[in-house]
Design a protein around this motif. Structure first.
Motif, PDB file in Angstrom:
ATOM      1  N   ILE A 161       0.821  -1.210   0.000  1.00 31.06           N
ATOM      2  CA  ILE A 161       0.000   0.000   0.000  1.00 31.06           C
ATOM      3  C   ILE A 161       0.853   1.258   0.000  1.00 31.06           C
ATOM      4  CG2 ILE A 161      -1.741   1.335   1.264  1.00 31.06           C
ATOM      5  CD1 ILE A 161      -2.865  -1.166   0.008  1.00 31.06           C
ATOM      6  N   PHE A 162       1.857   1.305   0.872  1.00 30.85           N
ATOM      7  CA  PHE A 162       2.639   2.526   1.059  1.00 30.85           C
ATOM      8  C   PHE A 162       3.934   2.565   0.258  1.00 30.85           C
ATOM      9  CE2 PHE A 162       0.365   2.069   5.228  1.00 30.85           C
ATOM     10  CZ  PHE A 162      -0.526   3.096   5.011  1.00 30.85           C
ATOM     11  N   GLY A 163       4.340   1.442  -0.301  1.00 29.61           N
ATOM     12  CA  GLY A 163       5.582   1.390  -1.067  1.00 29.61           C
ATOM     13  C   GLY A 163       5.412   1.854  -2.497  1.00 29.61           C
ATOM     14  N   ASP A 164       6.507   1.769  -3.259  1.00 27.29           N
ATOM     15  CA  ASP A 164       6.509   2.260  -4.640  1.00 27.29           C
ATOM     16  C   ASP A 164       6.240   1.163  -5.671  1.00 27.29           C
ATOM     17  OD1 ASP A 164       7.146   4.838  -3.778  1.00 27.29           O
ATOM     18  OD2 ASP A 164       9.298   4.393  -3.770  1.00 27.29           O
ATOM     19  N   GLU A 165       6.249  -0.098  -5.246  1.00 25.13           N
ATOM     20  CA  GLU A 165       6.153  -1.201  -6.200  1.00 25.13           C
ATOM     21  C   GLU A 165       4.877  -1.152  -7.028  1.00 25.13           C
ATOM     22  OE1 GLU A 165       6.351  -6.115  -6.322  1.00 25.13           O
ATOM     23  OE2 GLU A 165       6.516  -5.044  -4.402  1.00 25.13           O
ATOM     24  N   PHE A 166       3.750  -0.838  -6.380  1.00 26.81           N
ATOM     25  CA  PHE A 166       2.463  -0.822  -7.077  1.00 26.81           C
ATOM     26  C   PHE A 166       1.887   0.593  -7.213  1.00 26.81           C
ATOM     27  CE2 PHE A 166       2.684  -4.970  -4.867  1.00 26.81           C
ATOM     28  CZ  PHE A 166       2.722  -5.790  -5.988  1.00 26.81           C
ATOM     29  N   ALA A 167       2.672   1.577  -6.826  1.00 26.91           N
ATOM     30  CA  ALA A 167       2.169   2.959  -6.843  1.00 26.91           C
ATOM     31  C   ALA A 167       2.086   3.499  -8.263  1.00 26.91           C
ATOM     32  CB  ALA A 167       3.075   3.849  -6.006  1.00 26.91           C
ATOM     33  N   ARG A 168       1.122   4.397  -8.516  1.00 24.68           N
ATOM     34  CA  ARG A 168       1.026   5.080  -9.800  1.00 24.68           C
ATOM     35  C   ARG A 168       2.156   6.107  -9.907  1.00 24.68           C
ATOM     36  NH1 ARG A 168      -4.584   4.959  -8.267  1.00 24.68           N
ATOM     37  NH2 ARG A 168      -5.847   3.809  -9.767  1.00 24.68           N
ATOM     38  N   ASP A 169       2.689   6.296 -11.120  1.00 24.18           N
ATOM     39  CA  ASP A 169       3.659   7.369 -11.294  1.00 24.18           C
ATOM     40  C   ASP A 169       2.912   8.701 -11.364  1.00 24.18           C
ATOM     41  OD1 ASP A 169       2.684   7.756 -13.906  1.00 24.18           O
ATOM     42  OD2 ASP A 169       4.173   6.417 -14.769  1.00 24.18           O
ATOM     43  N   ASP A 170       3.642   9.808 -11.468  1.00 24.20           N
ATOM     44  CA  ASP A 170       3.020  11.130 -11.405  1.00 24.20           C
ATOM     45  C   ASP A 170       1.996  11.340 -12.514  1.00 24.20           C
ATOM     46  OD1 ASP A 170       4.512  11.722  -9.200  1.00 24.20           O
ATOM     47  OD2 ASP A 170       6.067  12.844 -10.295  1.00 24.20           O
ATOM     48  N   THR A 171       2.305  10.840 -13.713  1.00 22.59           N
ATOM     49  CA  THR A 171       1.368  11.000 -14.831  1.00 22.59           C
ATOM     50  C   THR A 171       0.089  10.213 -14.581  1.00 22.59           C
ATOM     51  OG1 THR A 171       3.201  11.287 -16.392  1.00 22.59           O
ATOM     52  CG2 THR A 171       1.044  10.705 -17.314  1.00 22.59           C
ATOM     53  N   GLU A 172       0.235   8.974 -14.107  1.00 19.22           N
ATOM     54  CA  GLU A 172      -0.929   8.142 -13.811  1.00 19.22           C
ATOM     55  C   GLU A 172      -1.768   8.749 -12.696  1.00 19.22           C
ATOM     56  OE1 GLU A 172       0.430   3.584 -14.841  1.00 19.22           O
ATOM     57  OE2 GLU A 172       1.249   4.523 -13.039  1.00 19.22           O
ATOM     58  N   LYS A 173      -1.112   9.300 -11.680  1.00 17.25           N
ATOM     59  CA  LYS A 173      -1.834   9.948 -10.575  1.00 17.25           C
ATOM     60  C   LYS A 173      -2.642  11.129 -11.082  1.00 17.25           C
ATOM     61  CE  LYS A 173       1.311   8.842  -6.739  1.00 17.25           C
ATOM     62  NZ  LYS A 173       2.284   9.417  -5.773  1.00 17.25           N
ATOM     63  N   ALA A 174      -2.000  11.949 -11.915  1.00 16.53           N
ATOM     64  CA  ALA A 174      -2.690  13.133 -12.441  1.00 16.53           C
ATOM     65  C   ALA A 174      -3.884  12.732 -13.297  1.00 16.53           C
ATOM     66  CB  ALA A 174      -1.715  13.983 -13.245  1.00 16.53           C
ATOM     67  N   LEU A 175      -3.688  11.736 -14.158  1.00 18.27           N
ATOM     68  CA  LEU A 175      -4.772  11.279 -15.035  1.00 18.27           C
ATOM     69  C   LEU A 175      -5.898  10.655 -14.229  1.00 18.27           C
ATOM     70  CD1 LEU A 175      -5.751  10.917 -17.926  1.00 18.27           C
ATOM     71  CD2 LEU A 175      -4.555   8.726 -18.010  1.00 18.27           C
ATOM     72  N   HIS A 176      -5.545   9.819 -13.252  1.00 16.52           N
ATOM     73  CA  HIS A 176      -6.544   9.167 -12.402  1.00 16.52           C
ATOM     74  C   HIS A 176      -7.365  10.210 -11.640  1.00 16.52           C
ATOM     75  CE1 HIS A 176      -8.322   6.091  -9.861  1.00 16.52           C
ATOM     76  NE2 HIS A 176      -7.943   6.757  -8.796  1.00 16.52           N
ATOM     77  N   GLY A 177      -6.689  11.193 -11.061  1.00 14.35           N
ATOM     78  CA  GLY A 177      -7.399  12.235 -10.323  1.00 14.35           C
ATOM     79  C   GLY A 177      -8.295  13.066 -11.216  1.00 14.35           C
ATOM     80  N   TYR A 178      -7.810  13.355 -12.424  1.00  9.92           N
ATOM     81  CA  TYR A 178      -8.592  14.150 -13.365  1.00  9.92           C
ATOM     82  C   TYR A 178      -9.865  13.419 -13.770  1.00  9.92           C
ATOM     83  CZ  TYR A 178      -9.815  16.759 -17.589  1.00  9.92           C
ATOM     84  OH  TYR A 178     -10.487  17.479 -18.537  1.00  9.92           O
ATOM     85  N   ILE A 179      -9.733  12.129 -14.065  1.00  7.71           N
ATOM     86  CA  ILE A 179     -10.900  11.341 -14.470  1.00  7.71           C
ATOM     87  C   ILE A 179     -11.915  11.268 -13.339  1.00  7.71           C
ATOM     88  CG2 ILE A 179     -11.702   9.029 -15.105  1.00  7.71           C
ATOM     89  CD1 ILE A 179      -9.089   8.689 -16.651  1.00  7.71           C
ATOM     90  N   LEU A 180     -11.437  11.045 -12.109  1.00 10.34           N
ATOM     91  CA  LEU A 180     -12.346  10.981 -10.963  1.00 10.34           C
ATOM     92  C   LEU A 180     -13.110  12.287 -10.804  1.00 10.34           C
ATOM     93  CD1 LEU A 180     -10.254   9.150  -8.215  1.00 10.34           C
ATOM     94  CD2 LEU A 180     -12.187   8.247  -9.495  1.00 10.34           C
ATOM     95  N   GLU A 181     -12.409  13.406 -10.945  1.00 11.22           N
ATOM     96  CA  GLU A 181     -13.036  14.710 -10.757  1.00 11.22           C
ATOM     97  C   GLU A 181     -13.996  15.034 -11.898  1.00 11.22           C
ATOM     98  OE1 GLU A 181     -14.291  18.261  -9.346  1.00 11.22           O
ATOM     99  OE2 GLU A 181     -13.163  16.705  -8.289  1.00 11.22           O
ATOM    100  N   GLU A 182     -13.606  14.704 -13.127  1.00 10.39           N
ATOM    101  CA  GLU A 182     -14.389  15.091 -14.295  1.00 10.39           C
ATOM    102  C   GLU A 182     -15.487  14.103 -14.660  1.00 10.39           C
ATOM    103  OE1 GLU A 182     -14.254  18.073 -15.757  1.00 10.39           O
ATOM    104  OE2 GLU A 182     -12.870  18.492 -14.122  1.00 10.39           O
ATOM    105  N   THR A 183     -15.704  13.083 -13.858  1.00 13.70           N
ATOM    106  CA  THR A 183     -16.803  12.144 -14.138  1.00 13.70           C
ATOM    107  C   THR A 183     -17.728  12.004 -12.937  1.00 13.70           C
ATOM    108  OG1 THR A 183     -15.395  10.255 -13.501  1.00 13.70           O
ATOM    109  CG2 THR A 183     -15.477  10.827 -15.822  1.00 13.70           C
ATOM    110  N   ARG A 184     -17.735  13.006 -12.066  1.00  9.10           N
ATOM    111  CA  ARG A 184     -18.585  12.942 -10.877  1.00  9.10           C
ATOM    112  C   ARG A 184     -20.059  13.109 -11.228  1.00  9.10           C
ATOM    113  NH1 ARG A 184     -16.626  13.284  -5.844  1.00  9.10           N
ATOM    114  NH2 ARG A 184     -18.466  14.392  -5.119  1.00  9.10           N
TER     115      ARG A 184
END
Length: 209
Positions: A161-184
């Motif tokens: 959960i807290f490590g980097d092995e399965f974490a999204r990179d910065d681009t994936e984080k930005a895209l994921h957050g954008y989609i969540l916000e823009e599809t509410r």
């Protein structure tokens, strides 16, 4: 993105009638409806009561028109916000169910409705960031205190959960957050879909959204 116009038409009210009821000028009301000016918190609450919907629904923040008794409307830096812990908890659980079912479908894993609900309830009971159990409180105490003798052990046991092995990179984080916000809401989803089609042409974007 507010829903004043569609709600007013559903009630078969004219702009002037609603402006008179709200004790504002017709032009002042038109500015609300057209998004030219922000509605003040008290006025937004009055309008929501007229249409029997939540302030968040009125403002276009959610597709849930249900009214919550703990809803609070505040203005922050000129922006009108509607806050409800009950709505947040309900939306969180609904989104968790939706995302979990989508995950199962994507991975061709077939479970019954009851099995899915049971697994989600199990996840909630096992998670350390829900509820006020001794386990949750102990976890938080160790997690926030880097000098705690069990802090490194906790990081190791929760490294997925807290490590980097399965974490999204910065681009994936930005895209994921954008989609969540823009599809509410449905309106935001349609706007995002139109943007994608204009940029990348016609294709089926349903899986993306």
């Amino acid at each position: 993105m507010n829903r004043l116009k569609e709600l007013r038409k559903e009630k078969k009210l004219t702009q002037q009638e609603l402006a008179d009821y709200m004790q504002v000028t017709r032009r002042g009301y038109q500015k609300w409806e057209n998004g030219e000016s922000n509605i003040k918190p008290k006025k937004a609450e009055e309008l929501a009561k007229i249409f029997n919907v939540s302030v968040a629904y009125l403002l276009g923040y959610t597709d849930d028109s249900k009214m919550y008794d703990d809803e609070l409307t505040v203005e922050v830096e000129g922006n009108l916000l509607s806050v409800s812990e009950k709505r947040f908890e309900e939306e969180y659980r609904n989104n968790l169910l939706k995302n979990f079912v989508r995950f199962l479908s994507d991975e061709n894993l077939f479970l019954s409705n009851n099995e899915i609900v049971d697994i989600i309830q199990l996840l909630f009971s096992l998670s350390t960031n829900h509820g006020n159990s001794l386990k949750s409180k102990t976890f938080q105490d160790i997690f926030i205190n880097k000098n705690h003798k069990y802090h490194k052990q906790l990081e190791k046991e929760y490294s997925f959960i807290f490590g980097d092995e399965f974490a999204r990179d910065d681009t994936e984080k930005a895209l994921h957050g954008y989609i969540l916000e823009e599809t509410r809401t449905k309106e935001k989803s349609e706007k995002l879909l139109e943007t994608l089609k204009n940029a990348y042409g016609e294709r089926d974007y349903s899986d993306f959204l």
